[in-house]
Design a protein around this motif. Structure first.
Motif, PDB file in Angstrom:
ATOM      1  N   ILE A   1      -7.440  -5.568  29.891  1.00  0.00           N
ATOM      2  CA  ILE A   1      -8.591  -5.103  28.868  1.00  0.00           C
ATOM      3  C   ILE A   1      -9.014  -5.904  27.858  1.00  0.00           C
ATOM      4  O   ILE A   1      -8.380  -6.516  27.356  1.00  0.00           O
ATOM      5  CB  ILE A   1      -7.610  -3.762  28.319  1.00  0.00           C
ATOM      6  CG1 ILE A   1      -6.858  -2.757  29.516  1.00  0.00           C
ATOM      7  CG2 ILE A   1      -8.547  -2.843  27.723  1.00  0.00           C
ATOM      8  CD1 ILE A   1      -7.574  -2.084  30.524  1.00  0.00           C
ATOM      9  N   ARG A   2     -10.305  -5.468  27.409  1.00  0.00           N
ATOM     10  CA  ARG A   2     -10.798  -6.234  26.497  1.00  0.00           C
ATOM     11  C   ARG A   2     -12.008  -5.241  25.770  1.00  0.00           C
ATOM     12  O   ARG A   2     -12.778  -4.458  26.771  1.00  0.00           O
ATOM     13  CB  ARG A   2     -11.505  -7.525  26.796  1.00  0.00           C
ATOM     14  CG  ARG A   2     -12.169  -8.482  25.646  1.00  0.00           C
ATOM     15  CD  ARG A   2     -12.789  -9.524  26.151  1.00  0.00           C
ATOM     16  NE  ARG A   2     -13.817  -9.703  26.999  1.00  0.00           N
ATOM     17  CZ  ARG A   2     -13.831  -9.941  27.932  1.00  0.00           C
ATOM     18  NH1 ARG A   2     -12.652 -10.706  28.684  1.00  0.00           N
ATOM     19  NH2 ARG A   2     -15.080  -9.880  28.897  1.00  0.00           N
ATOM     20  N   ASP A   3     -11.739  -4.889  24.404  1.00  0.00           N
ATOM     21  CA  ASP A   3     -12.678  -3.905  23.992  1.00  0.00           C
ATOM     22  C   ASP A   3     -12.622  -2.533  24.556  1.00  0.00           C
ATOM     23  O   ASP A   3     -13.767  -2.236  24.866  1.00  0.00           O
ATOM     24  CB  ASP A   3     -14.277  -4.439  24.075  1.00  0.00           C
ATOM     25  CG  ASP A   3     -14.432  -5.986  23.423  1.00  0.00           C
ATOM     26  OD1 ASP A   3     -13.848  -5.988  22.232  1.00  0.00           O
ATOM     27  OD2 ASP A   3     -15.476  -6.545  23.832  1.00  0.00           O
ATOM     28  N   ASN A   4     -11.548  -2.065  25.015  1.00  0.00           N
ATOM     29  CA  ASN A   4     -10.996  -0.894  25.692  1.00  0.00           C
ATOM     30  C   ASN A   4     -11.676  -0.754  27.048  1.00  0.00           C
ATOM     31  O   ASN A   4     -11.604   0.276  27.630  1.00  0.00           O
ATOM     32  CB  ASN A   4     -11.778   0.127  24.596  1.00  0.00           C
ATOM     33  CG  ASN A   4     -10.913   1.475  25.055  1.00  0.00           C
ATOM     34  OD1 ASN A   4      -9.650   1.583  25.190  1.00  0.00           O
ATOM     35  ND2 ASN A   4     -11.605   2.551  24.981  1.00  0.00           N
TER      36      ASN A   4
ATOM     37  N   CYS B   1     -12.785   2.223  31.510  1.00  0.00           N
ATOM     38  CA  CYS B   1     -12.299   2.316  30.422  1.00  0.00           C
ATOM     39  C   CYS B   1     -10.515   2.203  30.488  1.00  0.00           C
ATOM     40  O   CYS B   1     -10.182   2.640  31.672  1.00  0.00           O
ATOM     41  CB  CYS B   1     -12.456   3.522  29.477  1.00  0.00           C
ATOM     42  SG  CYS B   1     -12.080   5.021  30.143  1.00  0.00           S
ATOM     43  N   LYS B   2      -9.651   1.888  29.484  1.00  0.00           N
ATOM     44  CA  LYS B   2      -8.555   1.774  29.510  1.00  0.00           C
ATOM     45  C   LYS B   2      -7.717   3.237  29.886  1.00  0.00           C
ATOM     46  O   LYS B   2      -6.975   2.947  30.655  1.00  0.00           O
ATOM     47  CB  LYS B   2      -7.985   1.554  28.047  1.00  0.00           C
ATOM     48  CG  LYS B   2      -6.446   1.214  28.234  1.00  0.00           C
ATOM     49  CD  LYS B   2      -5.962   0.917  26.653  1.00  0.00           C
ATOM     50  CE  LYS B   2      -4.468   0.783  26.562  1.00  0.00           C
ATOM     51  NZ  LYS B   2      -4.035   0.354  25.095  1.00  0.00           N
ATOM     52  N   ALA B   3      -8.302   4.113  29.327  1.00  0.00           N
ATOM     53  CA  ALA B   3      -7.756   5.468  29.690  1.00  0.00           C
ATOM     54  C   ALA B   3      -7.650   5.874  31.125  1.00  0.00           C
ATOM     55  O   ALA B   3      -6.798   6.392  31.754  1.00  0.00           O
ATOM     56  CB  ALA B   3      -8.273   6.643  29.026  1.00  0.00           C
TER      57      ALA B   3
ATOM     58  N   ASP C   1      -5.460  -6.382  25.857  1.00  0.00           N
ATOM     59  CA  ASP C   1      -4.364  -5.492  26.212  1.00  0.00           C
ATOM     60  C   ASP C   1      -4.361  -5.588  27.792  1.00  0.00           C
ATOM     61  O   ASP C   1      -5.051  -6.007  28.384  1.00  0.00           O
ATOM     62  CB  ASP C   1      -4.844  -4.212  25.791  1.00  0.00           C
ATOM     63  CG  ASP C   1      -3.792  -3.296  25.357  1.00  0.00           C
ATOM     64  OD1 ASP C   1      -2.543  -3.416  25.881  1.00  0.00           O
ATOM     65  OD2 ASP C   1      -3.936  -2.174  25.422  1.00  0.00           O
TER      66      ASP C   1
ATOM     67  N   GLU D   1      -5.027   3.885  32.642  1.00  0.00           N
ATOM     68  CA  GLU D   1      -3.603   4.328  32.484  1.00  0.00           C
ATOM     69  C   GLU D   1      -3.322   5.555  33.318  1.00  0.00           C
ATOM     70  O   GLU D   1      -2.210   5.858  33.667  1.00  0.00           O
ATOM     71  CB  GLU D   1      -3.586   4.950  30.859  1.00  0.00           C
ATOM     72  CG  GLU D   1      -3.348   3.470  30.180  1.00  0.00           C
ATOM     73  CD  GLU D   1      -3.446   4.136  28.657  1.00  0.00           C
ATOM     74  OE1 GLU D   1      -3.079   3.335  27.515  1.00  0.00           O
ATOM     75  OE2 GLU D   1      -4.240   5.003  28.214  1.00  0.00           O
TER      76      GLU D   1
END
Length: 300
Positions: free
Chosen positions: A259-262, A290-292, A242, A295
């Motif tokens: 992203i890998r594994d969030n 983390c992805k969040a 991602d 973002e």
């Protein structure tokens, strides 16, 4: 233009015509000088659209009579920076007159009187060429170790641990010749052909030769320059599933989180300094992103 260290050699194409005059590989400063001299005012075909090929195309775009890049994948940097960044860089170079033939390969280099005149693509198309430069990756220069007791991976790189030790006592390896455990790749071994990694390897290997018991601890970092613009990258994004994009790829100002594994395993940016260095520092500290969080990173 870039050059590779002596412990990684250009991958050679095994196709008819590669021994014709004015078919070149780029490895040394002398190679760069020769290519520049040959290319000025001439038609240049570049085989490969990763770092060597794209930097070369950008450098020669204002000097050669024409530049045509041939690449078997759909986008430049497909396996490193991803198709989104690759597409944006392709547009940058296309605006400077660089042509691209993607999703095809060179089947044969054609010539007359010992000199290259055209390349024949696998799709049947021919492209006029006075100079051909092949940039399709590198391989470790470790053939002299084949058949020895030193363990190599399937690509020929020397397998080492975090102390730069091989499987043979008192034998160490570092730099482009080594495949080492990458923390951001879940500790799996990989080869990374960038000078910053070679520097870190050499430092750790020297300490352990002196029995200091020092483990490698680094975050891969590199940059590539195209038409005066610098793309910076930190981490190790192989196998990412991602991505989070901030800014605008087409407008030439962006950050891409891989992203890998969030979790963020790598970041790339253009015209957004010093975000890559900041992310590298966080990853070096051991803190996970983390992805969040990616973002929520502020955009333009």
């Amino acid at each position: 233009m870039p050059s590779e260290s002596s412990f990684a050699s250009p991958r050679h194409l095994e196709i008819p015509g590669v021994n014709l005059q004015n078919v070149c590989y780029l490895q040394t400063p002398e190679d760069a000088t020769k290519i520049l001299e040959l290319a000025c005012g001439k038609r240049v075909v570049i085989i490969g659209a990763s770092f060597i090929g794209m930097e070369l195309a950008a450098t020669l775009s204002s000097k050669a009579a024409g530049i045509h890049v041939v690449e078997k994948l759909e986008f430049p940097y497909r396996e490193s920076l991803g198709p989104e960044v690759g597409n944006a860089t392709m547009k940058m170079l296309h605006e400077q007159g660089v042509l691209f033939s993607m999703k095809t390969e060179v089947a044969e280099v054609l010539g007359e009187h010992g000199k290259v005149t055209h390349v024949l693509l696998a799709n049947g198309r021919t492209i006029a060429a006075d100079v051909v430069v092949i940039g399709v990756g590198v391989r470790p220069s470790t053939r002299f170790l084949e058949g020895s007791s030193i363990a190599l991976d399937r690509n020929g790189a020397v397998l080492v641990d975090l102390f730069m030790k091989t499987n043979v006592p008192n034998v160490f390896a570092a730099g482009d010749a080594a495949s080492f455990p990458v923390a951001l790749f879940n500790g799996k071994n990989a080869s990374i052909y960038h000078w910053q990694i070679a520097q870190a390897h050499g430092h750790v290997a020297a300490l352990n030769i002196l029995e200091r018991k020092e483990k490698l601890h680094t975050v891969p970092f590199f940059w590539t320059k195209l038409l005066g613009k610098v793309i910076r990258y930190a981490g190790y994004g192989k196998g990412y599933t991602d991505m989070v994009v901030k800014g605008n790829l087409d407008q030439g100002k962006f950050i891409v989180f891989y992203i890998r594994d969030n979790l963020v395993t790598a970041v790339a940016s253009l015209n957004w300094d010093p975000v890559v260095a900041m992310v590298a520092e966080v990853l070096y500290s051991g803190r996970k992103i983390c992805k969040a969080e990616a973002e929520s990173f502020p955009g333009c």
